[in-house]
Motif scaffolding. Structure first.
Motif, PDB file in Angstrom:
ATOM      1  N   PHE C 108      28.997  84.802   7.396  1.00 42.07           N
ATOM      2  CA  PHE C 108      28.801  83.802   6.436  1.00 42.07           C
ATOM      3  C   PHE C 108      30.217  83.279   6.296  1.00 42.07           C
ATOM      4  N   THR C 110      31.872  82.558   3.430  1.00 38.45           N
ATOM      5  CA  THR C 110      32.948  83.307   2.883  1.00 38.45           C
ATOM      6  C   THR C 110      32.832  84.754   3.347  1.00 38.45           C
ATOM      7  N   ASN C 112      32.313  88.324   2.731  1.00 37.28           N
ATOM      8  CA  ASN C 112      31.515  89.215   1.585  1.00 37.28           C
ATOM      9  C   ASN C 112      31.446  90.796   2.309  1.00 37.28           C
ATOM     10  N   PRO C 113      32.745  91.248   2.258  1.00 40.53           N
ATOM     11  CA  PRO C 113      32.914  92.639   2.439  1.00 40.53           C
ATOM     12  C   PRO C 113      32.206  93.462   1.540  1.00 40.53           C
ATOM     13  N   PHE C 114      31.776  94.739   1.647  1.00 41.98           N
ATOM     14  CA  PHE C 114      30.837  95.421   0.666  1.00 41.98           C
ATOM     15  C   PHE C 114      32.173  96.181   0.034  1.00 41.98           C
ATOM     16  N   PRO C 115      32.361  96.418  -1.476  1.00 44.70           N
ATOM     17  CA  PRO C 115      33.266  97.089  -1.961  1.00 44.70           C
ATOM     18  C   PRO C 115      33.392  98.699  -1.256  1.00 44.70           C
ATOM     19  N   MET C 116      33.625  98.916   0.077  1.00 41.66           N
ATOM     20  CA  MET C 116      33.531 100.112   0.446  1.00 41.66           C
ATOM     21  C   MET C 116      34.990 100.037   1.385  1.00 41.66           C
ATOM     22  N   PHE C 124      28.048 100.246   8.304  1.00 40.38           N
ATOM     23  CA  PHE C 124      26.852 100.013   7.288  1.00 40.38           C
ATOM     24  C   PHE C 124      25.827  99.728   8.076  1.00 40.38           C
ATOM     25  N   LEU C 163      38.359  95.501   0.353  1.00 46.46           N
ATOM     26  CA  LEU C 163      38.676  94.230  -0.455  1.00 46.46           C
ATOM     27  C   LEU C 163      40.195  93.855  -0.353  1.00 46.46           C
ATOM     28  N   LEU C 164      41.165  94.776   0.172  1.00 49.87           N
ATOM     29  CA  LEU C 164      42.559  94.647   0.072  1.00 49.87           C
ATOM     30  C   LEU C 164      42.786  93.756   1.333  1.00 49.87           C
ATOM     31  N   LEU C 165      42.162  93.544   2.145  1.00 44.91           N
ATOM     32  CA  LEU C 165      42.584  92.748   3.425  1.00 44.91           C
ATOM     33  C   LEU C 165      42.603  91.324   3.310  1.00 44.91           C
ATOM     34  N   GLN C 170      39.653  89.775   6.680  1.00 41.43           N
ATOM     35  CA  GLN C 170      38.284  89.959   6.206  1.00 41.43           C
ATOM     36  C   GLN C 170      37.082  89.388   7.142  1.00 41.43           C
ATOM     37  N   ARG C 177      31.695  93.933  11.693  1.00 45.81           N
ATOM     38  CA  ARG C 177      30.582  94.432  11.111  1.00 45.81           C
ATOM     39  C   ARG C 177      29.309  94.021  11.645  1.00 45.81           C
ATOM     40  N   ALA C 178      29.036  92.969  11.995  1.00 47.23           N
ATOM     41  CA  ALA C 178      28.211  92.573  12.994  1.00 47.23           C
ATOM     42  C   ALA C 178      28.056  93.036  14.288  1.00 47.23           C
TER      43      ALA C 178
END
Lengths: 514, 237, 268
Positions: C108, C110, C112-116, C124, C163-165, C170, C177-178
């Motif tokens: 997408f 922006t 949108n990483p999961f908070p993991m 995932f 989220l730190l990247l 990200q 991830r995809a």
């Protein structure tokens, strides 16, 4: 120029008024906390015992002891002002007040919660009669020994014997059978022994003279504590304060809730809140998930939302009445006819109790939980859900793995707010199961251990009741203040926990999120 | 001093490759034209009209190459939006390819003259033409070399070779004029020879242009710019 | 004929069904009762990068979303026509959307990483698939991160929060991830609009690298990006497909006046 000045003036007025409002608000809040805190803390601090002598002009004299946190002079002053008001029109009748603080006055408390003020006259033991209080510790140690022996005899020998006899009798053993006879003999022998200890114990007594000159003899065995309130060292004071606090937290109320502690009320509150949470958390969260994730975006949903907000505004006593009418009488009544037929007409669930109280409070706090849980769900960016869907997750998996963990701060906040609300609620609880004094805790060693049908004590109700019935007595009303302070502390702690937990989870899940 | 333009340092590997290929294509084109000149000279020296004919036919190939290079330049400008050094390179390539095409045309013209008609017999003029031709091949080679290496010094040196060619051209012109006076009946054929000599001179000028483009590519300035004079002096020291 | 530049670009009319990664036939889509896509037919070539360009609201994102049925998330959504991926129709009634989306990855606008953790983010999709073996997951994570050119940067902190990247990292994580699901098709919805120009170039280079194994469709507002990165480009306007051709031709010699106006910035 003028215009600008006026504009500036208007600005500063707005600012001043808002600051003023804020300040007033803060002052009230601060005053409340300080007032409750001081009044509550006073209960725990040791206070002096003054001998007050009132000499009426008609040569009547009245003398009594008064427990007061005031000093002797202050107390005398207070009496003066009180009398001046009372005898406004008959100045001649004002009694003379003299207040003395005598070092040898003792404050004795019995196990039954009675307190006796007076001076020690004699200390009696089988060996001697003395006034020497230095022997008190030895005598107490002896009585302690005897008491523990008595307890042991009763619990390890007499009780099993009693049970054996009971079982034998149940098995229809003939009354004159040797086994039974032997048991009886043993029983009476030990009974005699324990009686003899009892008698020995009774020989240890302490005798006090109260303010009216009456003698009060108290067996040392039934004495809980004895202090010299007017002759305390610094560490004695601290020790007394702490022991009072412990007693307050751990003991049951005594003497019509004027002394002792509030443990059953704390226990009842916690248990009720726990049960309520078990009910309200899943229901509230599932309802919020349905409303936010599944419900179609139409008028019906909007109507439901409005309904929920309105539910939060319904006066709590209405919930109480509903709980009484629906849960207790209707549901409880039909449960009784269905399951506890043999106990009727005495009701089991058809009467106010823990279960119904929890359910009622659950209903009362449900809107709070739903609203804040939905708020929590709304905060989660749509992008994250899309990201999850795009990776092949179904709606259920998305909610499970992405939405719920991220919404947990909101969900938790809602639940803790609900808990805080339930802990402080009074009106509905009076109707559906909280009582001033409950003889048994709702949890004990008897099957099924958790007695949902029992009535229970609740801090809020306890305070309400105490404040209502004991307005005049300064000592007990400060016990109400102490309970109030406890309730405040509990609610504050819960709220602070909510804030901390929310912050932690937010840090974990919401960093860098828009 | 600025580093020479590097073509293998873009983030996009494909872009690197495209620019490299583009530059290479110009060199290839230059190589083909050089061969054309050499072939023309050989056909003059050895008197092989067939070879000259092949040279003139080959010119269409050169034209096609120029078109392709231009297309590619356009494509790169449209798709890659080159800037700064990359943009100068693409522009230089486009202009160079135009000049090279012109050189090709001139060579083809010389070749056509030779193939269609026999040159008037004059060993002196023939030797002069071959001399100037060899000089041209040399100049062309150093020009392309300077372009390939983006070497400003080499470009200036190649640029200066044109002075000599101009001198040779003038000398050859005088010789031819005196030949014409001695055989005025062959005037039409002598005119063709004059045209050829003139064409060779033009090729030298085109090479000079290309050298100027190389200077522009490396310095971003015209060779005639006042500030360039100092730089040139410093370079040649 | 002598050729200076080797270029193997199939013109769009020559793409056969077998060569098509996505074959859209007469697709109409309505969102919230408004027609957004009007009779779109397009054959997107396999293992090539295709860019969708056009003004905001022209339907390019909707078209992209119809390839993995993300449009279904809109409750007021209706659709008519066929989208063939391989030998199946995406809009077939029997099609499982969740299953489809594992084969058609999406990134997408922006990140949108999961908070993991980074690791959990990458695996995932595989975990959703029910993959539990630690070895398989480890391998998949490493491969995906390597493909997304992120492995060297994060290999030492796989279990730190994603989220730190930085933004660019990200976005590459989103691509990884995809990719962890080994999709046939990768859909990119303005993947670099939130990134700085240099990071954008890195992502673009990554995209052209990925096209060796994947069919890539990219929606972008940035015309130059479309020109740089794509092999084919489609210009859309108000729900219609105006022009679809190889991007060399589209950006140097568009066939339609409308396209030329748009790409030269003459749009009224």
């Amino acid at each position: 120029m003028v215009n600008q000045d006026y504009f500036k003036f208007k600005q500063s007025m707005v600012e001043a008024i808002s600051i003023l409002c804020m300040a007033i608000l803060f002052i009230f809040l601060f005053a409340m906390v300080v007032f409750i805190g001081l009044q509550g803390a006073r209960y725990f601090l040791p206070s002096a015992v003054h001998s007050v002598t009132l000499s009426y002009p008609q040569s009547l004299q009245e003398e009594y002891y008064e427990i007061s946190y005031l000093s002797a002079e202050e107390l005398a002053q207070e009496y003066q002002t009180r009398f001046q008001k009372q005898f406004r029109f008959e100045n001649a009748n004002i009694p003379q007040v003299s207040v003395r603080t005598e070092a040898d006055v003792v404050h004795l408390k019995t196990h039954l919660g009675e307190s006796i003020l007076g001076k020690v006259r004699t200390l009696t033991s089988p060996e001697s009669n003395t006034l020497n209080l230095e022997n008190l510790d030895d005598l107490l140690a002896t009585t302690e020994l005897l008491k523990s022996e008595l307890g042991e005899v009763q619990s390890t020998i007499l009780q099993p014997l009693h049970q054996d006899i009971a079982t034998l009798l149940q098995q229809d053993v003939a009354k004159d059978s040797p086994a039974l006879q032997e048991k009886y003999q043993q029983f009476s022998r030990w009974q005699t022994y324990s009686n003899s200890i009892d008698q020995q114990l009774a020989a240890y007594t302490i005798e006090l003279v109260d303010s009216h000159g009456n003698l009060r003899q108290v067996p040392l065995a039934s004495m809980e504590s004895i202090i010299f309130p007017n002759d305390l060292g610094f560490f004695d004071g601290i020790y007394i304060t702490f022991s009072k606090m412990m007693a307050f937290l751990a003991q049951t109320p005594k003497q019509g809730a004027t002394s002792g502690g509030v443990f059953p009320a704390i226990f009842g509150t916690v248990l009720m809140v726990l049960l309520m949470t078990l009910v309200v958390a899943p229901f509230g969260i599932i309802a919020a998930i349905y409303l936010h994730e599944y419900a179609p975006d139409n008028k019906t949903t909007a109507l439901i939302r409005i309904g929920i907000s309105n539910m939060a505004a319904v006066p709590s006593v209405v919930y109480g009445v509903f709980g009484l009418g629906f849960f207790v009488y209707t549901l409880g009544g039909s449960l009784d006819t269905l399951l506890f037929d043999d106990n009727l007409p005495s009701p089991t669930f058809g009467t106010p109790g823990l279960l119904w109280a929890s359910l009622t409070m659950g209903l009362l706090t449900l809107p709070v939980v739903i609203v804040s849980a939905e708020e929590g769900l709304r905060r989660i960016p749509q992008g994250l859900r899309e990201g999850s869907y795009a990776l092949g997750a179904t709606k259920l998996e998305t909610i499970q793995k992405v939405v719920l963990p991220m919404a947990s701060p909101g969900l938790l906040t809602g639940i803790i707010l609900a808990i805080a609300r339930a802990a402080g609620e009074v009106a509905p609880l009076i109707l559906v199961g909280a009582v001033k004094f409950a003889p048994n805790l709702p949890v004990d060693g008897e099957f099924p251990f958790l007695h949902l049908e029992r009535q229970f004590m609740h801090l809020g109700v306890f305070i309400y009741d105490g404040a209502f019935h004991n307005q005049l007595d300064s000592q007990t009303s400060s016990m109400m203040f102490a309970s109030c302070m406890l309730l405040l502390v509990i609610v504050f702690l819960l709220n602070i926990t909510a804030v901390i937990v929310r912050k932690r989870l937010r840090d974990k899940y919401e960093r860098n999120q828009k | 001093m600025r580093k020479p333009l590097q073509l293998d340092t873009h983030i996009s590997a494909k872009y690197n490759q495209e620019l490299e290929t583009l530059k290479h294509s110009v060199l290839t084109m230059g190589g083909v034209i050089e061969q054309q000149i050499v072939n023309t000279l050989v056909s003059i020296e050895e008197k092989i009209p067939n070879l000259a004919e092949r040279v003139s036919l080959n010119d269409t190939k050169v034209d096609a190459m120029e078109f392709q290079v231009e297309q590619e330049c356009m494509r790169i400008i449209a798709k890659r939006n080159p800037t700064a050094g990359d943009l100068r390179l693409v522009m230089t390539v486009a202009k160079t390819s135009t000049d090279l095409e012109r050189i090709g045309d001139e060579v083809a013209r010389v070749a056509r003259l030779i193939s269609s008609e026999q040159m008037p017999e004059s060993e002196m003029v023939r030797a002069g033409i071959i001399d100037i031709g060899n000089r041209l091949v040399h100049m062309m080679r150093s020009t392309l070399d300077a372009f390939a290496r983006q070497d400003d010094k080499a470009a200036i040196l190649a640029h200066q070779q044109d002075n000599e060619i101009d001198k040779m051209y003038k000398k050859l012109l005088e010789q031819t004029a005196s030949e014409i006076q001695s055989n005025p009946e062959d005037i039409n054929r002598w005119l063709d020879v004059l045209w050829s000599v003139r064409a060779f001179e033009r090729i030298g000028d085109r090479c000079k242009n290309i050298c100027e483009y190389v200077i522009y590519l490396t310095h971003g300035k015209n060779l005639k710019n006042a500030s360039m004079k100092k730089t040139i002096k410093k370079l040649l020291k | 004929m002598f050729k200076l530049f080797e270029r193997k670009i199939l013109s769009v009319d020559e793409i056969s069904r077998a060569q098509a990664g996505i074959d859209v036939r007469d697709l109409n889509v309505w969102l919230s009762n408004k027609k957004v896509l009007n009779n779109i037919s397009i054959r997107i070539p396999k293992n090539r990068i295709t860019a969708l360009i056009g003004q905001s609201g022209c339907g390019k994102t909707t078209l992209l979303n119809s390839f993995n049925r993300m449009n279904d998330l809109n409750k007021k959504h209706r659709c008519q026509g066929e989208v063939w991926i391989g030998d199946r129709n995406v809009y077939d009634k029997k099609e499982q959307t969740a299953n489809l989306r594992t084969q058609v990855g999406m990134v997408f606008q922006t990140p949108n990483p999961f908070p993991m953790s980074i690791y959990e983010n990458v695996c995932f999709g595989l975990r959703i698939q029910g993959q539990k073996s630690r070895r398989v997951l480890d391998d998949a994570v490493e491969n995906a991160l390597k493909q997304a050119a992120l492995w060297n940067e994060v290999r030492d902190r796989l279990f730190d929060s994603a989220l730190l990247l930085s933004g660019g990292q990200q976005q590459r994580l989103m691509i990884a991830r995809a990719l962890a699901l080994a999709p046939e098709i990768l859909l990119l919805d303005e993947p670099t609009s939130a990134l700085d120009p240099l990071t954008t170039l890195y992502i673009e280079e990554l995209i052209s690298e990925l096209a060796k194994h994947c069919t890539i469709v990219i929606v972008t507002h940035n015309m130059q990006q479309a020109a740089r990165v794509s092999d084919y480009a489609a210009f859309m306007h108000q729900g219609e497909l105006i022009e679809f051709s190889d991007s060399d031709s589209l950006f140097t010699m568009p066939a339609k006046q409308q396209t030329e106006d748009y790409i030269t910035g003459r749009y009224g």
